[in-house]
Design an enzyme around this catalytic site. Sequence first.
Site, PDB file in Angstrom:
ATOM      1  N   LYS A 154      43.197   4.024 -31.539  1.00 45.14           N
ATOM      2  CA  LYS A 154      43.104   5.374 -32.087  1.00 45.14           C
ATOM      3  C   LYS A 154      43.600   6.320 -30.985  1.00 45.14           C
ATOM      4  O   LYS A 154      42.923   7.270 -30.571  1.00 45.14           O
ATOM      5  CB  LYS A 154      41.644   5.659 -32.486  1.00 45.14           C
ATOM      6  CG  LYS A 154      41.447   6.930 -33.266  1.00 45.14           C
ATOM      7  CD  LYS A 154      41.957   6.872 -34.683  1.00 45.14           C
ATOM      8  CE  LYS A 154      41.832   8.222 -35.339  1.00 45.14           C
ATOM      9  NZ  LYS A 154      42.530   8.315 -36.629  1.00 45.14           N
ATOM     10  N   ASP A 166      35.077  -4.739 -33.888  1.00 47.23           N
ATOM     11  CA  ASP A 166      33.819  -4.995 -34.592  1.00 47.23           C
ATOM     12  C   ASP A 166      33.984  -4.621 -36.068  1.00 47.23           C
ATOM     13  O   ASP A 166      33.654  -5.396 -36.974  1.00 47.23           O
ATOM     14  CB  ASP A 166      32.706  -4.164 -33.927  1.00 47.23           C
ATOM     15  CG  ASP A 166      31.309  -4.618 -34.315  1.00 47.23           C
ATOM     16  OD1 ASP A 166      31.190  -5.486 -35.189  1.00 47.23           O
ATOM     17  OD2 ASP A 166      30.341  -4.089 -33.748  1.00 47.23           O
ATOM     18  N   TYR A 175      30.560  -0.157 -25.975  1.00 41.00           N
ATOM     19  CA  TYR A 175      29.577  -1.243 -25.962  1.00 41.00           C
ATOM     20  C   TYR A 175      28.991  -1.481 -24.576  1.00 41.00           C
ATOM     21  O   TYR A 175      28.080  -2.286 -24.416  1.00 41.00           O
ATOM     22  CB  TYR A 175      30.192  -2.538 -26.502  1.00 41.00           C
ATOM     23  CG  TYR A 175      30.347  -2.502 -28.004  1.00 41.00           C
ATOM     24  CD1 TYR A 175      31.200  -1.576 -28.581  1.00 41.00           C
ATOM     25  CD2 TYR A 175      29.625  -3.336 -28.829  1.00 41.00           C
ATOM     26  CE1 TYR A 175      31.351  -1.497 -29.952  1.00 41.00           C
ATOM     27  CE2 TYR A 175      29.763  -3.270 -30.204  1.00 41.00           C
ATOM     28  CZ  TYR A 175      30.622  -2.341 -30.760  1.00 41.00           C
ATOM     29  OH  TYR A 175      30.755  -2.264 -32.121  1.00 41.00           O
ATOM     30  N   ASP A 232      42.908   3.534 -38.142  1.00 41.44           N
ATOM     31  CA  ASP A 232      42.598   3.785 -39.560  1.00 41.44           C
ATOM     32  C   ASP A 232      43.693   3.223 -40.455  1.00 41.44           C
ATOM     33  O   ASP A 232      43.435   2.654 -41.514  1.00 41.44           O
ATOM     34  CB  ASP A 232      42.334   5.278 -39.848  1.00 41.44           C
ATOM     35  CG  ASP A 232      43.220   6.219 -39.061  1.00 41.44           C
ATOM     36  OD1 ASP A 232      44.104   5.734 -38.332  1.00 41.44           O
ATOM     37  OD2 ASP A 232      43.030   7.442 -39.185  1.00 41.44           O
TER      38      ASP A 232
HETATM   39  O1  LIG Z   1      24.806  -7.346 -31.303  1.00 40.75           O
HETATM   40  C1  LIG Z   1      24.640  -6.853 -32.394  1.00 40.75           C
HETATM   41  O2  LIG Z   1      23.519  -6.618 -32.847  1.00 40.75           O
HETATM   42  C2  LIG Z   1      25.814  -6.509 -33.269  1.00 40.75           C
HETATM   43  C3  LIG Z   1      27.083  -7.078 -32.750  1.00 40.75           C
HETATM   44  C4  LIG Z   1      28.154  -7.107 -33.751  1.00 40.75           C
HETATM   45  O3  LIG Z   1      28.131  -6.467 -34.780  1.00 40.75           O
HETATM   46  C5  LIG Z   1      29.288  -7.963 -33.503  1.00 40.75           C
HETATM   47  O4  LIG Z   1      29.410  -8.527 -32.437  1.00 40.75           O
HETATM   48  O5  LIG Z   1      30.139  -8.073 -34.410  1.00 40.75           O
HETATM   49 MG   LIG Z   2      29.862  -6.759 -35.990  1.00 41.68          MG
END
Ligand SMILES: O=C(O)CCC(=O)C(=O)O
Ligand SMILES: [Mg+2]
Length: 474
Positions: free
Chosen positions: A239, A364, A162, A340
């Site tokens: 993972k 996420d 990210y 997983d």
């Molecule tokens: O920032 C985004 O567009 C997606 C972020 C996301 O899916 C989250 O933080 O769970």
């Molecule tokens: Mg998300």
Amino acid sequence: MAQFEKLSAPSQGTAIRFVNGQPVIPNEPIIPFIRGDGTGVDIWPATQRVLDAAVTKAYQGVRRIEWFKVYAGDEACDLYGTYQYLPEDTLEAIRTYGVAIKGPLTTPIGGGIRSLNVALRQIFDLYSCVRPCRYYKGTPSPHKRPQDLDVIVYRENTEDIYMGVEWEADDPVGQTLREHLNTVVIPANGKLGKRQIPEGSGIGIKPVSKHGSQRHIRKAIQHALRLKGDKRHVTLVHKGNIMKFTEGAFRDWGYELATSEFRDVCITERESWILGNLENDPQLSIQANARMIEPGYDNLTPERKASIDAEVHGVLDAIGTSHGNGQWKAMVLVDDRIADSIFQQIQTRPQEYSILATLNLNGDYISDAAAAMVGGLGMAPGANIGENAAIFEATHGTAPKHAGLDRINPGSVILSGVMMLEFLGWQEAADLITKGLSAAIANQQVTYDLARLMDPPVEPVSCSGFSEAVISHF
Ligand SMILES: O=C(O)CCC(=O)C(=O)O
Ligand SMILES: [Mg+2]
Ligand SMILES: NC(=O)C1=CN([C@@H]2O[C@H](COP(=O)(O)OP(=O)(O)OC[C@H]3O[C@@H](n4cnc5c(N)ncnc54)[C@H](OP(=O)(O)O)[C@@H]3O)[C@@H](O)[C@H]2O)C=CC1
């Protein structure tokens, strides 16, 4: 010079300050809010109404939130001009007032701007994303026993892929990097053989640092210490079998932290087996204990057997007295699971888990999956927490097809507001909302997403109607 270009801060109220990572809360805190794109137009007003009603009822005017509207996403471009998705005014407001709440913001797929949501987390170093997934009685669920799931996803929030350090396949810098990797870096490794990154590859970098991992896992363990019984449990999700030096390191740094800084209050899973085996049979030899904790022990090489024996010996020496005789059962259990596998474990054995400490991407995914088990993304709150600021927001996105229709479930942002009230220490107001929301659901006053899953389906209430139902049950 004026502090804000286009905003005027509320004339009443006071800023929340952070002292050593802890917020100092006035009775009338100024709290910036971002309405959000898409369904933000529906969800935010519904949430604000519920928060204000709860605070008024709980504190009769002694405490009050002074809301400060700030802009991000489409709304910001309307006010500040093209491409001004995250104006400096908004950053300055959050910097000044410390605690904020937001609706979802759109991120285009592939090209275009990078995520504003992720940017806010990085700019304010909100390194832990906390996403509780628990069941409210009466919520329809695809799961047979959704009440067994009560987990908090603790997602590392600033690192991992990210960070956005990536290059498109045809970017000249990316191509130079690929060539350098293929001709210099990979051959120098010695263990990668003739591996080559194929031509036409996009490249992304996945940085995972010891500092970033440990400060996040520290928060997860501190949270577990505030829980009771079996819930004093942190699972390091990774993972690490595949990504050894990022995901695997996250696990190792987690155990290192648990067994150093938190030594007096933590027990690892393997340590618990060793101590438990001895408690069940005080005559158990070191080797018999080693055989019990290591599947396939008898087929191991002599060196490997010796190392497992040494591990048992080491644990008994180091913590036999301080943690033995069942004392470890009151401590925070730290274990780890491969990512997983944890997706199926939270479905097959949800009651065994409590806090899932994850890296950014895994968290996420898992937070949406866990939310699905307890009613879906309409019931999925969250908080982004750092040392000097906190921003509360739902797990879900802008759900554009439902925008402006007054039908979406505001539950996730309302519950994010509950997390914010708890963060402020305003527990009475938080409890009122939890009570009202639970009663509305139990009474089948629910939005379309839950109404369609009920058996038999019920007539849905609107987004604003749901917030009114919640307030009516205070
Ligand atoms: O920032 C985004 O567009 C997606 C972020 C996301 O899916 C989250 O933080 O769970
Ligand atoms: Mg998300
Ligand atoms: N933190 C943030 O601001 C986030 C922003 N995003 C962004 O949001 C945009 C849209 O993303 P998308 O992938 O469609 O994911 P969304 O989470 O926005 O929506 C996907 C689906 O989830 C369900 N859903 C979402 N929110 C709710 C809610 N409040 N109540 C009930 N159901 C809900 C809806 O399902 P159904 O239609 O079946 O009822 C919706 O169509 C993207 O630009 C993405 O980047 C995504 C995640 C987080």
